[in-house]
Design a protein around this motif. Structure first.
Motif, mmCIF file in Angstrom:
data_model
loop_
_atom_site.group_PDB
_atom_site.id
_atom_site.type_symbol
_atom_site.label_atom_id
_atom_site.label_comp_id
_atom_site.label_asym_id
_atom_site.label_seq_id
_atom_site.Cartn_x
_atom_site.Cartn_y
_atom_site.Cartn_z
ATOM 1 N N SER A 104 0.815 -1.219 0.000
ATOM 2 C CA SER A 104 0.000 0.000 0.000
ATOM 3 C C SER A 104 0.847 1.267 0.000
ATOM 4 C CB SER A 104 -0.945 -0.001 1.199
ATOM 5 O OG SER A 104 -0.205 -0.033 2.414
ATOM 6 N N ARG A 145 -2.023 -4.715 -0.399
ATOM 7 C CA ARG A 145 -1.024 -4.793 -1.472
ATOM 8 C C ARG A 145 -1.364 -3.882 -2.656
ATOM 9 N NH1 ARG A 145 -2.224 -11.137 -3.114
ATOM 10 N NH2 ARG A 145 -3.144 -10.705 -5.159
ATOM 11 N N LEU A 179 -6.811 -12.661 -9.747
ATOM 12 C CA LEU A 179 -6.823 -13.380 -8.483
ATOM 13 C C LEU A 179 -7.183 -14.861 -8.693
ATOM 14 C CD1 LEU A 179 -8.552 -10.709 -6.206
ATOM 15 C CD2 LEU A 179 -6.143 -11.415 -6.158
ATOM 16 N N ARG A 200 -10.205 -9.458 -10.531
ATOM 17 C CA ARG A 200 -10.782 -10.728 -10.061
ATOM 18 C C ARG A 200 -10.279 -11.904 -10.899
ATOM 19 N NH1 ARG A 200 -16.420 -7.862 -8.963
ATOM 20 N NH2 ARG A 200 -16.277 -7.625 -6.694
ATOM 21 N N ARG A 249 -9.113 -0.679 -4.365
ATOM 22 C CA ARG A 249 -9.213 -0.605 -2.905
ATOM 23 C C ARG A 249 -10.674 -0.524 -2.450
ATOM 24 N NH1 ARG A 249 -4.596 0.264 -0.191
ATOM 25 N NH2 ARG A 249 -5.731 1.248 1.529
ATOM 26 N N LEU A 259 -12.279 -4.351 -3.717
ATOM 27 C CA LEU A 259 -11.608 -5.599 -3.337
ATOM 28 C C LEU A 259 -10.850 -5.390 -2.027
ATOM 29 C CD1 LEU A 259 -10.243 -6.580 -6.882
ATOM 30 C CD2 LEU A 259 -12.181 -7.630 -5.681
ATOM 31 N N PRO A 260 -11.591 -5.223 -0.938
ATOM 32 C CA PRO A 260 -10.946 -4.890 0.345
ATOM 33 C C PRO A 260 -9.957 -5.949 0.828
ATOM 34 C CG PRO A 260 -13.268 -5.479 0.656
ATOM 35 C CD PRO A 260 -13.063 -5.312 -0.809
ATOM 36 N N ASP A 261 -10.121 -7.192 0.409
ATOM 37 C CA ASP A 261 -9.221 -8.258 0.872
ATOM 38 C C ASP A 261 -7.789 -8.071 0.396
ATOM 39 O OD1 ASP A 261 -11.354 -9.387 2.139
ATOM 40 O OD2 ASP A 261 -11.643 -11.019 0.689
ATOM 41 N N ILE A 262 -7.590 -7.266 -0.659
ATOM 42 C CA ILE A 262 -6.223 -7.076 -1.160
ATOM 43 C C ILE A 262 -5.723 -5.652 -0.951
ATOM 44 C CG2 ILE A 262 -6.398 -8.951 -2.855
ATOM 45 C CD1 ILE A 262 -6.693 -6.730 -5.027
ATOM 46 N N LYS A 263 -6.412 -4.877 -0.100
ATOM 47 C CA LYS A 263 -6.024 -3.477 0.104
ATOM 48 C C LYS A 263 -4.575 -3.335 0.563
ATOM 49 C CE LYS A 263 -8.875 -0.541 2.058
ATOM 50 N NZ LYS A 263 -9.914 0.064 2.945
#
Length: 348
Positions: free
Chosen positions: A233, A295, A341, A338, A286, A289-293
């Motif tokens: 981040s 990075r 991922l 997505r 961000r 896709l909060p799960d990858i915030k």
């Protein structure tokens, strides 16, 4: 003639864009004959479109620039969509050999094969590029509005010269391949017309069978670098080298409609959603896709306005004649992420 009674040849069928073009034509009911470079790639494409097995056949064309490369592949087809072309600006050793000749010769080869061996074909849709419109001497070109009236003015000799940047050679190759195509149709007695599709940077989800995190296509890698496990981040948000973008699915739909719409014959179409900044990209990632915030670079949230000194774009022609409605940036970038991922999970 109904779609199910027509065979459409789609070249380079395993590519990032071409896979979506194949998908759109299959879903519209057409029989598709795709070209690929090897039997191994053909099998991967078959697996990708296993639900359309009765509609899909594949032909191996190892080298699109070889004279007569498409002579067999065009036999019996009713329409042609030519997407196969080099997209490479890194690791190029010889601009003429690696970029200019393959693009130009590949385009002329498909047109020559259609003229000689497929007299029933009435339309050929060619994938060109915003690179064929963009004037590299103007940079941001403040105040200019890019449209189908624009042409890249770079001559062959400048792009082929020793030491010329590969990016310049790539854009020139796209411009000259399109110019040669228009000249071919004007100078030869042919039974078909052509339509050219000119997208800028193409983003969106990967559905191509050959997608691999280790060798992503250029625009997918452009997204992945903003969200890979190696990024964080606190990383800086990249500066733009290119400003305009479009969703891969909109480009695929444009190819389908360019084939179907009578009025599209003999026309160029600029297929583009608009301009962007990478701050807009990371803001979308961000937010959705909060799960990858952790990075995804933060940068300066909400401050991603496109600078006022950057050219603007006019895509009214594609909307008027092809009836296109462009996807918003957030949908394009989030769907692209997505799919990346998903590739991550498959390779884990």
């Amino acid at each position: 003639m109904a779609p199910e009674d027509q065979i459409i040849l789609i070249t380079g069928a395993s590519g990032f864009l071409a896979s979506h073009v194949v998908d759109y034509f299959l879903r519209a009911g057409y029989q598709v004959r795709g070209t690929v470079r090897s039997s191994a790639t053909a099998e991967k494409v078959r697996q990708t479109f296993s639900g359309y097995a009765p509609q899909l056949t594949l032909a191996i064309v190892e080298d699109v620039a070889r004279p007569g490369a498409f002579d067999t592949a065009v036999n019996g087809v009713h329409g042609v969509v030519h997407t196969a072309a080099p997209f490479q600006v890194f690791g190029v050793e010889d601009n003429e050999r690696d970029l200019l000749k393959p693009a130009i010769d590949g385009t002329l080869n498909i047109l020559k094969s259609v003229r000689e061996f497929a007299p029933q074909v009435k339309r050929v849709v060619l994938t060109s590029s915003f690179a064929a419109m963009f004037d590299p001497t103007k940079d941001k070109w403040p105040g200019h509005v890019y449209s189908e009236l624009d042409w890249n003015p770079t001559p062959y000799e400048a792009a082929a010269a020793e030491g010329a940047p590969a990016g310049l050679a790539y854009s020139t190759a796209k411009s000259l391949a399109e110019r040669y195509a228009w000249d071919f149709v004007k100078s030869n007695k042919v039974n078909f017309d052509i339509t050219t599709i000119m997208p800028p940077m193409i983003y969106g989800p990967n559905i191509n069978a050959t997608a691999d995190l280790a060798k992503l296509n250029t625009s997918s890698m452009d997204i992945y670098r903003l969200m890979s496990p190696q990024s964080k981040s606190s990383d800086p948000v990249p500066e733009n080298m290119f400003w305009s973008f479009v969703d891969v699915r909109d480009v695929a739909e444009a190819h389908l409609r360019a084939y179907q719409v009578v009025e599209a014959g003999g026309e160029r179409f600029f297929i583009c959603k608009g301009n962007f900044t990478y701050q807009q990209f990371v803001d979308a990632l961000r937010a959705h896709l909060p799960d990858i915030k952790a990075r995804v670079p933060i940068g300066n949230p909400g401050a991603g306005e496109v600078p006022s000194d950057v050219y603007t774009i006019d895509t009214s022609k594609s909307q008027r004649i092809l009836g296109l409605k462009y996807r918003p940036l957030e949908e394009t970038i989030v769907d692209a992420a997505r799919s990346l991922l998903d590739l991550e999970a498959m390779s884990a």
